[in-house]
Write a protein that holds these residues in place. Structure first.
Motif, PDB file in Angstrom:
ATOM      1  N   LEU A 234       0.829  -1.202   0.000  1.00 45.47           N
ATOM      2  CA  LEU A 234       0.000   0.000   0.000  1.00 45.47           C
ATOM      3  C   LEU A 234       0.870   1.262   0.000  1.00 45.47           C
ATOM      4  CD1 LEU A 234      -2.686   1.445   0.093  1.00 45.47           C
ATOM      5  CD2 LEU A 234      -2.705   1.135   2.589  1.00 45.47           C
ATOM      6  N   ILE A 235       1.932   1.243   0.806  1.00 46.12           N
ATOM      7  CA  ILE A 235       2.851   2.388   0.816  1.00 46.12           C
ATOM      8  C   ILE A 235       3.425   2.616  -0.580  1.00 46.12           C
ATOM      9  CG2 ILE A 235       5.199   3.025   1.513  1.00 46.12           C
ATOM     10  CD1 ILE A 235       3.396   3.903   3.607  1.00 46.12           C
ATOM     11  N   LYS A 236       3.853   1.546  -1.218  1.00 46.18           N
ATOM     12  CA  LYS A 236       4.434   1.681  -2.562  1.00 46.18           C
ATOM     13  C   LYS A 236       3.414   2.232  -3.548  1.00 46.18           C
ATOM     14  CE  LYS A 236       7.933  -1.973  -2.226  1.00 46.18           C
ATOM     15  NZ  LYS A 236       8.411  -3.249  -2.803  1.00 46.18           N
ATOM     16  N   THR A 237       2.170   1.791  -3.418  1.00 44.01           N
ATOM     17  CA  THR A 237       1.130   2.284  -4.309  1.00 44.01           C
ATOM     18  C   THR A 237       0.848   3.764  -4.078  1.00 44.01           C
ATOM     19  OG1 THR A 237       0.078   0.097  -4.408  1.00 44.01           O
ATOM     20  CG2 THR A 237      -1.278   1.986  -5.008  1.00 44.01           C
ATOM     21  N   LEU A 238       0.813   4.175  -2.820  1.00 40.99           N
ATOM     22  CA  LEU A 238       0.531   5.569  -2.494  1.00 40.99           C
ATOM     23  C   LEU A 238       1.587   6.516  -3.052  1.00 40.99           C
ATOM     24  CD1 LEU A 238      -0.698   5.272   1.230  1.00 40.99           C
ATOM     25  CD2 LEU A 238      -2.086   5.720  -0.796  1.00 40.99           C
ATOM     26  N   PHE A 239       2.835   6.011  -3.121  1.00 44.52           N
ATOM     27  CA  PHE A 239       3.922   6.877  -3.583  1.00 44.52           C
ATOM     28  C   PHE A 239       4.409   6.548  -4.987  1.00 44.52           C
ATOM     29  CE2 PHE A 239       4.303   7.151   1.067  1.00 44.52           C
ATOM     30  CZ  PHE A 239       4.222   8.522   1.206  1.00 44.52           C
ATOM     31  N   ALA A 240       3.682   5.682  -5.682  1.00 42.67           N
ATOM     32  CA  ALA A 240       4.136   5.248  -7.005  1.00 42.67           C
ATOM     33  C   ALA A 240       4.220   6.406  -7.994  1.00 42.67           C
ATOM     34  CB  ALA A 240       3.206   4.157  -7.543  1.00 42.67           C
ATOM     35  N   GLU A 241       3.317   7.375  -7.867  1.00 44.61           N
ATOM     36  CA  GLU A 241       3.309   8.480  -8.821  1.00 44.61           C
ATOM     37  C   GLU A 241       4.381   9.525  -8.521  1.00 44.61           C
ATOM     38  OE1 GLU A 241      -0.582  10.106  -8.868  1.00 44.61           O
ATOM     39  OE2 GLU A 241      -1.524   8.269  -9.595  1.00 44.61           O
ATOM     40  N   PHE A 250       5.333   7.253  10.418  1.00 47.55           N
ATOM     41  CA  PHE A 250       5.715   6.709  11.722  1.00 47.55           C
ATOM     42  C   PHE A 250       5.627   5.198  11.717  1.00 47.55           C
ATOM     43  CE2 PHE A 250       4.424  11.010  13.069  1.00 47.55           C
ATOM     44  CZ  PHE A 250       5.542  11.360  13.814  1.00 47.55           C
ATOM     45  N   ALA A 251       6.715   4.550  12.130  1.00 46.50           N
ATOM     46  CA  ALA A 251       6.744   3.101  12.298  1.00 46.50           C
ATOM     47  C   ALA A 251       7.090   2.777  13.749  1.00 46.50           C
ATOM     48  CB  ALA A 251       7.753   2.462  11.353  1.00 46.50           C
ATOM     49  N   ALA A 252       6.752   1.559  14.179  1.00 45.34           N
ATOM     50  CA  ALA A 252       6.844   1.215  15.590  1.00 45.34           C
ATOM     51  C   ALA A 252       8.255   0.890  16.069  1.00 45.34           C
ATOM     52  CB  ALA A 252       5.918   0.036  15.899  1.00 45.34           C
ATOM     53  N   SER A 253       9.142   0.524  15.162  1.00 44.09           N
ATOM     54  CA  SER A 253      10.481   0.100  15.583  1.00 44.09           C
ATOM     55  C   SER A 253      11.538   0.588  14.598  1.00 44.09           C
ATOM     56  CB  SER A 253      10.551  -1.426  15.678  1.00 44.09           C
ATOM     57  OG  SER A 253      10.409  -2.013  14.392  1.00 44.09           O
ATOM     58  N   LYS A 254      12.787   0.581  15.058  1.00 43.53           N
ATOM     59  CA  LYS A 254      13.903   0.965  14.191  1.00 43.53           C
ATOM     60  C   LYS A 254      14.023   0.015  13.008  1.00 43.53           C
ATOM     61  CE  LYS A 254      16.473   0.818  17.869  1.00 43.53           C
ATOM     62  NZ  LYS A 254      17.613   0.840  18.814  1.00 43.53           N
ATOM     63  N   GLU A 255      13.751  -1.260  13.250  1.00 39.98           N
ATOM     64  CA  GLU A 255      13.859  -2.243  12.172  1.00 39.98           C
ATOM     65  C   GLU A 255      12.855  -1.952  11.064  1.00 39.98           C
ATOM     66  OE1 GLU A 255      13.694  -2.931  15.419  1.00 39.98           O
ATOM     67  OE2 GLU A 255      15.811  -3.512  15.664  1.00 39.98           O
ATOM     68  N   LYS A 256      11.636  -1.612  11.461  1.00 40.24           N
ATOM     69  CA  LYS A 256      10.616  -1.289  10.459  1.00 40.24           C
ATOM     70  C   LYS A 256      10.968  -0.011   9.716  1.00 40.24           C
ATOM     71  CE  LYS A 256       6.432  -3.609  12.045  1.00 40.24           C
ATOM     72  NZ  LYS A 256       4.997  -3.420  12.377  1.00 40.24           N
ATOM     73  N   VAL A 257      11.528   0.966  10.427  1.00 40.98           N
ATOM     74  CA  VAL A 257      11.942   2.211   9.781  1.00 40.98           C
ATOM     75  C   VAL A 257      12.983   1.922   8.706  1.00 40.98           C
ATOM     76  CG1 VAL A 257      13.201   4.373  10.125  1.00 40.98           C
ATOM     77  CG2 VAL A 257      11.376   3.736  11.704  1.00 40.98           C
ATOM     78  N   ARG A 258      13.982   1.114   9.052  1.00 43.48           N
ATOM     79  CA  ARG A 258      15.036   0.782   8.085  1.00 43.48           C
ATOM     80  C   ARG A 258      14.465   0.064   6.858  1.00 43.48           C
ATOM     81  NH1 ARG A 258      17.642  -1.278  12.883  1.00 43.48           N
ATOM     82  NH2 ARG A 258      19.098   0.235  13.758  1.00 43.48           N
ATOM     83  N   ASP A 259      13.595  -0.904   7.103  1.00 42.85           N
ATOM     84  CA  ASP A 259      13.031  -1.685   5.997  1.00 42.85           C
ATOM     85  C   ASP A 259      12.186  -0.795   5.086  1.00 42.85           C
ATOM     86  OD1 ASP A 259      12.445  -3.983   4.510  1.00 42.85           O
ATOM     87  OD2 ASP A 259      10.575  -4.304   5.603  1.00 42.85           O
ATOM     88  N   LEU A 260      11.348   0.025   5.691  1.00 43.35           N
ATOM     89  CA  LEU A 260      10.495   0.913   4.908  1.00 43.35           C
ATOM     90  C   LEU A 260      11.323   1.933   4.136  1.00 43.35           C
ATOM     91  CD1 LEU A 260       7.608   1.559   4.200  1.00 43.35           C
ATOM     92  CD2 LEU A 260       7.406   2.855   6.328  1.00 43.35           C
ATOM     93  N   TYR A 261      12.378   2.417   4.755  1.00 42.08           N
ATOM     94  CA  TYR A 261      13.295   3.354   4.088  1.00 42.08           C
ATOM     95  C   TYR A 261      13.917   2.709   2.847  1.00 42.08           C
ATOM     96  CZ  TYR A 261      17.763   5.755   3.325  1.00 42.08           C
ATOM     97  OH  TYR A 261      18.849   6.384   2.767  1.00 42.08           O
ATOM     98  N   ARG A 262      14.360   1.463   2.977  1.00 45.72           N
ATOM     99  CA  ARG A 262      14.957   0.755   1.826  1.00 45.72           C
ATOM    100  C   ARG A 262      13.935   0.571   0.709  1.00 45.72           C
ATOM    101  NH1 ARG A 262      17.620  -2.293   5.969  1.00 45.72           N
ATOM    102  NH2 ARG A 262      15.929  -3.832   5.904  1.00 45.72           N
ATOM    103  N   GLN A 263      12.692   0.212   1.085  1.00 43.34           N
ATOM    104  CA  GLN A 263      11.662  -0.013   0.073  1.00 43.34           C
ATOM    105  C   GLN A 263      11.361   1.271  -0.713  1.00 43.34           C
ATOM    106  OE1 GLN A 263      10.188  -2.896  -0.666  1.00 43.34           O
ATOM    107  NE2 GLN A 263      11.084  -4.152   0.953  1.00 43.34           N
ATOM    108  N   LEU A 264      11.303   2.393  -0.027  1.00 45.89           N
ATOM    109  CA  LEU A 264      11.014   3.659  -0.702  1.00 45.89           C
ATOM    110  C   LEU A 264      12.211   4.154  -1.512  1.00 45.89           C
ATOM    111  CD1 LEU A 264       8.952   5.487   2.062  1.00 45.89           C
ATOM    112  CD2 LEU A 264       8.111   4.348   0.001  1.00 45.89           C
ATOM    113  N   ARG A 265      13.406   3.848  -1.042  1.00 41.47           N
ATOM    114  CA  ARG A 265      14.608   4.204  -1.820  1.00 41.47           C
ATOM    115  C   ARG A 265      14.597   3.500  -3.165  1.00 41.47           C
ATOM    116  NH1 ARG A 265      19.560   5.912   0.313  1.00 41.47           N
ATOM    117  NH2 ARG A 265      20.291   5.509  -1.804  1.00 41.47           N
ATOM    118  N   GLN A 266      14.094   2.254  -3.188  1.00 39.63           N
ATOM    119  CA  GLN A 266      14.039   1.499  -4.432  1.00 39.63           C
ATOM    120  C   GLN A 266      13.087   2.132  -5.446  1.00 39.63           C
ATOM    121  OE1 GLN A 266      13.112  -2.549  -3.385  1.00 39.63           O
ATOM    122  NE2 GLN A 266      15.042  -2.873  -2.287  1.00 39.63           N
ATOM    123  N   LEU A 267      12.166   2.952  -4.967  1.00 39.65           N
ATOM    124  CA  LEU A 267      11.260   3.679  -5.865  1.00 39.65           C
ATOM    125  C   LEU A 267      11.863   5.008  -6.303  1.00 39.65           C
ATOM    126  CD1 LEU A 267       7.830   3.134  -4.047  1.00 39.65           C
ATOM    127  CD2 LEU A 267       8.724   1.900  -6.031  1.00 39.65           C
TER     128      LEU A 267
END
Length: 417
Positions: A234-241, A250-267
């Motif tokens: 869903l995050i990827k879809t929201l920012f696809a354009e 906001f994410a609940a943990s540092k691990e989730k922040v890192r993972d989400l950051y990597r996923q958005l960097r790939q876009l």
């Protein structure tokens, strides 16, 4: 009430005039006189209500009266994060501009030069020390920093400090302080550990409770009911354009922040991450880039849910539902500031439903349900919109806990006598 009506000296009033501070906020009006009286204080006030000035101004006023030792630390302000320590430091620069007061901000992540400077400040005496618990403990343990002259202790954002895990650190720091002192505790929420800390460190405190305000009218709130596996798609879809404005996730943990950051960097999005593992120089640069629009999307833990002073955030996304209902208000309150408009979106999974229900009860409003995009809805079973207390309870067929009575279901033997 005007600041001129308070018992503050001319130097402070001149500084307030230069900073365009004229009228007290409710927490300032009620807290400042109590602090000047020497009372311990338990204050409930959220970020943005002016609570920092509510303790800094009376501390500066009392120091101006000269009833303190110049070779000791006189006031200690504990804050949860380096960013908040820097903001308190900046406010001190303004409030104390005309006053003969010394202070230093003590936080981790600095180089050896800064650590040596902090050590010297304790050795020579500093009127005010603003510190994060971790760095202050390092100075106490390895440099034998002297806190024997502290007359006033401030615990700012107490709930956030305890949420990070600083309870034992705070108790250890307090063991180095004089028993006869004034203690001021400010907290937006009051979970059990905050109440426990208050009982242990405050003496017959006066109480100031400023109701937590509801989300600003300019915030359009929305919620997606979904499964955990649908969040990243869903995050990827929201920012696809790639047409998003300034966004805070906001994410609940540092691990989730890192993972989400990597996923958005790939876009190939202009994204940065913020959490407690970053060095101070990195965190400072990230916030500067975010403020100057070099970074459009910031993925963060609750380290930036309070005290962040950026007015043009257009979208806030709760990738994870916050633990406390009040934290929801703090998070989405980062948008629609200064009369602007903004959007606050929250991702709610079945396991988060109880927390989310408490949020709606707290803000006294049902948040708009948003439909998932078709390609996301197909990825997992739909989540029913049923409050946690309305869900049918699962039947329990096992032995009831604590029931020691045996039930023999065999047929009784016939009486053959």
């Amino acid at each position: 009430m005007l600041f001129e009506e308070l018992d503050l000296n001319d130097d402070l009033l001149d500084a307030l005039y230069d900073m365009h501070f004229k009228t007290c906020t409710p927490v300032q009006e009620r807290a400042i006189p109590l602090v000047l009286e020497g009372r311990d204080l338990l204050a409930s006030a959220q970020t943005g209500t002016g609570k920092t000035a509510a303790y800094l101004l009376p501390i500066l006023e009392k120091l101006s009266r000269g009833e303190h030792r110049t070779d000791k630390v006189n006031a200690l302000i504990l804050v949860p994060t380096r960013e908040l320590a820097m903001q308190v430091d900046q406010l001190l620069e303004g409030f104390a501009y005309y006053s003969n007061v010394s202070w230093i901000a003590v936080s981790g992540g600095n180089d050896g030069v800064a650590f040596a400077q902090q050590q010297r400040a304790f050795a020579k005496g500093s009127d005010i020390v603003v510190a994060t618990p971790g760095r202050l403990l390092a100075l106490l343990r390895y440099c034998e920093a002297d806190l024997s002259g502290v007359d006033c202790l401030v615990l700012d954002e107490a709930d956030r400090m305890l949420d990070i895990g600083f309870y034992d650190d705070i108790i250890e720091i307090i063991s180095h302080l004089p028993k006869q002192r004034q203690t001021l505790m400010f907290s937006a929420t009051f979970p059990r550990d905050v109440e426990k800390l208050a009982r242990n460190v405050l003496t017959n405190p006066a109480e100031v409770k400023i109701a937590v305000s509801k989300p600003a009218d300019g915030i359009t709130q929305g919620v997606y009911l979904l499964q955990e596996t649908q969040k990243l798609p869903l995050i990827k879809t929201l920012f696809a354009e790639q047409t998003c404005g300034k966004t805070l996730i906001f994410a609940a943990s540092k691990e989730k922040v890192r993972d989400l950051y990597r996923q958005l960097r790939q876009l190939h999005l202009p994204v940065a991450q913020m959490h407690s593992d970053l060095e101070q120089t990195e965190r400072t640069q990230v916030m500067l880039d975010y403020k100057n629009n070099k970074v459009k999307i910031l993925v963060a833990t609750d380290v930036v849910s309070r005290g962040i002073d950026i007015d043009d955030i257009e979208l806030v996304i709760n990738f994870d539902v916050p633990k406390q209902a009040e934290d929801y208000v703090h998070r989405i309150g980062r948008t629609a500031r200064a009369g602007a408009k903004g959007i606050g979106l929250t991702f709610v999974t079945p396991k988060d439903r109880q927390r989310f229900d408490k949020i709606e009860q707290f803000i006294e409003k049902q948040i708009e349900r948003r439909p998932l995009p078709d390609e996301i809805a197909k990825l997992a079973p739909a989540v029913a919109d049923v409050p946690a207390d309305k869900k049918p309870r699962k039947k329990f067929y096992g032995k009831k806990r604590g029931n020691t009575k045996r039930h023999d279901k065999r047929k009784p033997k016939k009486n053959i006598q």
